[in-house]
Design an enzyme around this catalytic site. Sequence first.
Site, PDB file in Angstrom:
ATOM      1  N   ASP A  83       0.796  -1.230   0.000  1.00 17.67           N
ATOM      2  CA  ASP A  83       0.000   0.000   0.000  1.00 17.67           C
ATOM      3  C   ASP A  83       0.832   1.286   0.000  1.00 17.67           C
ATOM      4  OD1 ASP A  83       1.009  -0.404   2.535  1.00 17.67           O
ATOM      5  OD2 ASP A  83      -0.903  -0.401   3.582  1.00 17.67           O
ATOM      6  N   HIS A  84       2.063   1.228   0.469  1.00 12.66           N
ATOM      7  CA  HIS A  84       2.879   2.450   0.575  1.00 12.66           C
ATOM      8  C   HIS A  84       3.678   2.724  -0.711  1.00 12.66           C
ATOM      9  CE1 HIS A  84       2.080   1.912   4.842  1.00 12.66           C
ATOM     10  NE2 HIS A  84       2.756   3.001   5.149  1.00 12.66           N
TER      11      HIS A  84
ATOM     12  N   SER B  71       6.395   6.902  13.191  1.00 14.87           N
ATOM     13  CA  SER B  71       6.311   5.633  12.459  1.00 14.87           C
ATOM     14  C   SER B  71       7.028   4.481  13.160  1.00 14.87           C
ATOM     15  CB  SER B  71       6.914   5.872  11.081  1.00 14.87           C
ATOM     16  OG  SER B  71       7.678   4.795  10.652  1.00 14.87           O
TER      17      SER B  71
ATOM     18  N   ARG C  48       8.886   2.464  11.409  1.00 15.14           N
ATOM     19  CA  ARG C  48       9.946   2.043  10.476  1.00 15.14           C
ATOM     20  C   ARG C  48      11.234   1.718  11.219  1.00 15.14           C
ATOM     21  NH1 ARG C  48       9.735   8.016   7.872  1.00 15.14           N
ATOM     22  NH2 ARG C  48       7.575   7.348   7.854  1.00 15.14           N
TER      23      ARG C  48
HETATM   24  C1  MIC Z   1       3.713   6.339   8.488  1.00 13.86           C
HETATM   25  O1  MIC Z   1       2.543   6.678   8.518  1.00 13.86           O
HETATM   26  O2  MIC Z   1       4.639   7.041   8.937  1.00 13.86           O
HETATM   27  C2  MIC Z   1       4.061   4.985   7.885  1.00 13.86           C
HETATM   28  C3  MIC Z   1       4.745   5.241   6.602  1.00 13.86           C
HETATM   29  O3  MIC Z   1       2.889   4.273   7.629  1.00 13.86           O
HETATM   30  C4  MIC Z   1       4.928   4.246   8.895  1.00 13.86           C
HETATM   31  C5  MIC Z   1       5.514   3.004   8.401  1.00 13.86           C
HETATM   32  C6  MIC Z   1       6.679   3.195   7.496  1.00 13.86           C
HETATM   33  O4  MIC Z   1       7.482   4.099   7.686  1.00 13.86           O
HETATM   34  O5  MIC Z   1       6.802   2.387   6.566  1.00 13.86           O
HETATM   35  C7  MIC Z   1       4.242   3.962  10.226  1.00 13.86           C
HETATM   36  O6  MIC Z   1       3.305   4.637  10.572  1.00 13.86           O
HETATM   37  O7  MIC Z   1       4.698   3.086  10.974  1.00 13.86           O
HETATM   38 FE1  SF4 Z   2      -0.256   4.918   5.024  1.00 12.99          FE
HETATM   39 FE2  SF4 Z   2       0.950   5.535   7.332  1.00 12.99          FE
HETATM   40 FE3  SF4 Z   2      -0.407   7.364   5.933  1.00 12.99          FE
HETATM   41 FE4  SF4 Z   2      -1.710   5.445   7.148  1.00 12.99          FE
HETATM   42  S1  SF4 Z   2      -0.479   7.035   8.135  1.00 12.99           S
HETATM   43  S2  SF4 Z   2      -2.072   6.182   5.076  1.00 12.99           S
HETATM   44  S3  SF4 Z   2      -0.311   3.715   6.918  1.00 12.99           S
HETATM   45  S4  SF4 Z   2       1.458   6.319   5.305  1.00 12.99           S
END
Ligand code: MIC
Ligand code: SF4
Length: 644
Positions: A64-65, A538, A540
């Site tokens: 999805d990302h 996040s 990550r």
């Molecule tokens: C976000 O909203 O910051 C993300 C991208 O969904 C991250 C995950 C990521 O960095 O891949 C999260 O919320 O954990």
């Molecule tokens: Fe995607 Fe993270 Fe944004 Fe939710 S907050 S839409 S999981 S990037």
Amino acid sequence: MGKNIVQKIFEAHMVSGETGEGNLIGLKVDQVYTQDATGTMAWLEFEAIGIDRVKVPLAVSYVDHNMLQSNFMNADDHLFLQTAAAKFGAYFSKPGNGICHQVHLERFAAPCKIALGTDSHTPTGGGMGMIAIGVGGLEAATVMAGAAFETNMPKVVKVNLKGKLQRPWVTAMDIILTLLKMLTVKGGVGKILEYGGEGVKDLNVTERATITNMGAELGATTSIFPSDEKTLAFLKAQGRGKDWIELKADDDAEYAEVIELDLSAVEPMIAQPHSPDNVVSIKEIAGKKVNQICIGSCTNSSYQAMKAVASLLRGNTIPEWVNLLINPGSKQVYEMLSMEGLIADMIAAGARILEASCGPCIGMGGAPGTGHISIRSYNRNFHGRSGTKDASVYLTNPIACAVMAVKGEIIDPRDAGLHIDEIKEPEKFLINDNLVIPPKADTKDVKIIKGPNIKEVPVKEPFKKIIDAEVLLKLGNNITTDDIMPAGSKVLPYRSNIPAISEFVFENIDRTFSKRAMEAKESGGGIIIGGENYGQGSSREHAAIAPMYLGLQAVIAKSFARIHRANLINFGVLPLLFKSESDYEKIEQGDRLLIRGVIDAIKGGQDFKIENLTKHYTFEVTSNLNDREKELILKGGLLQYVRG
Ligand code: MIC
Ligand code: SF4
């Protein structure tokens, strides 16, 4: 003594320890899910552990990302994830099926279960009455390999809701923005928020999910609602009525704290740049001209929200200075909106319809122009996250977004004179799971396919007795993982390649960081100094692995965000806490720090004496590791620990 919801679910899943604030407990996990941007690492880590098939009852790998395919890299990652899911016995949700949290809520989440997800917004599932917690990839991989999820038991705080929302202009988003204003981005750290009270029945499952989703911005471990008739109605509409179980707190349940919130007093709210807790009522800042509106994301993508947006846009048109982008959260919602002609209403008004993915929320396209004002129904507005450093990003409810798109300015939706239909979730959702590939029984002939950008997971050398390292950077409070490891369309494709992504560490704060860190690595490595809530945002783990790859030995901060702290430990980096905050003031970038007796201190009382060799003074820090964390950090990290 009566039990709260959290105690009930934890006790039913406990394999070690005892419930009680702060205790180390082991939990049996029912569901694990990954998304592509964190999932490539998680599945590489699962492969490195060396288990044939996932050992949890349900595992799902979502894409999805990383959806912008500007070259081979993201498409290769998708195929890696698809073949890894096929090999290891996970469901695979193909690109186009939607954002992991929204799809999971629709198709898999169930009351009383425990789920882990490699994304900080996993608590979305709390709207369904499940404990859903965001973790790093390696944590998820070890649980999928059969380990219990070990964690310190958080405090359970009750949020007691009373009254009813002033519908249709005030939505669930305004509830969580109000809480963010009250509690700030640190307010939920070390806590689980359990919602209860009369007001709960005013909210349906997707509205509850908006609140639990954005509980991540409070720093909470997770948030949860009871499972009641509203939960049953949603599950039935998803054709999953059999997954329903009632879940409610006992009348005499106890809580560490109780927060009262009267829903009838909640106003349309908006978070101003650059933090989700910088919240005011929309009225207070009305009148500013807006350039971009983005509606959707995992926070506000339900059918109900999108249909309300369509009803507002119907027959209206956006002004010439506005760009309107809409990303429905799931294929289910998208397909239903299309069949009912609602996408046509959006397009007719001038909206650009994006695919069902994260999109602009993570800077995967849709970056605003220089100095532009962007209003979003999303959950994060950290500096630079949109892809444009000097853009001003505001967060508000999806209906207010649609109103502002039509009016071209920040305006309280109640003052706009527009019509909106009163909309509810449907009694039956359209069910078409053709983009979900179920696990297969026989996987021995499946080959995992890895493109050339997919590299092995690096591991850290265990600590020596002494750390003699340079302070590479001194930072303030609430540093986000977006600050540490930026996302966006340029960097995200390197999520499966640590050597390449490490060149971007702290890129938006100090462009020279990775070069300086690499040089310091030759002579003992680096240390980072942080303020309060270091690593918020996040999940990550790249924000830990990439700095570790660059030689980071320790982070010394006033306090840490939960997931990032765990990620640092999982990759063998020491999270240290200042004993006296005044020592934070004295340190400067470039100072050389000497820590003797590292291994003994970790094994023993966790008190470390640090000599500042540059400024000639000594100060004390502590590490606060639990027994499991001590053991695994001494091995160099979680991967080495589980491999034995
Ligand atoms: C976000 O909203 O910051 C993300 C991208 O969904 C991250 C995950 C990521 O960095 O891949 C999260 O919320 O954990
Ligand atoms: Fe995607 Fe993270 Fe944004 Fe939710 S907050 S839409 S999981 S990037």
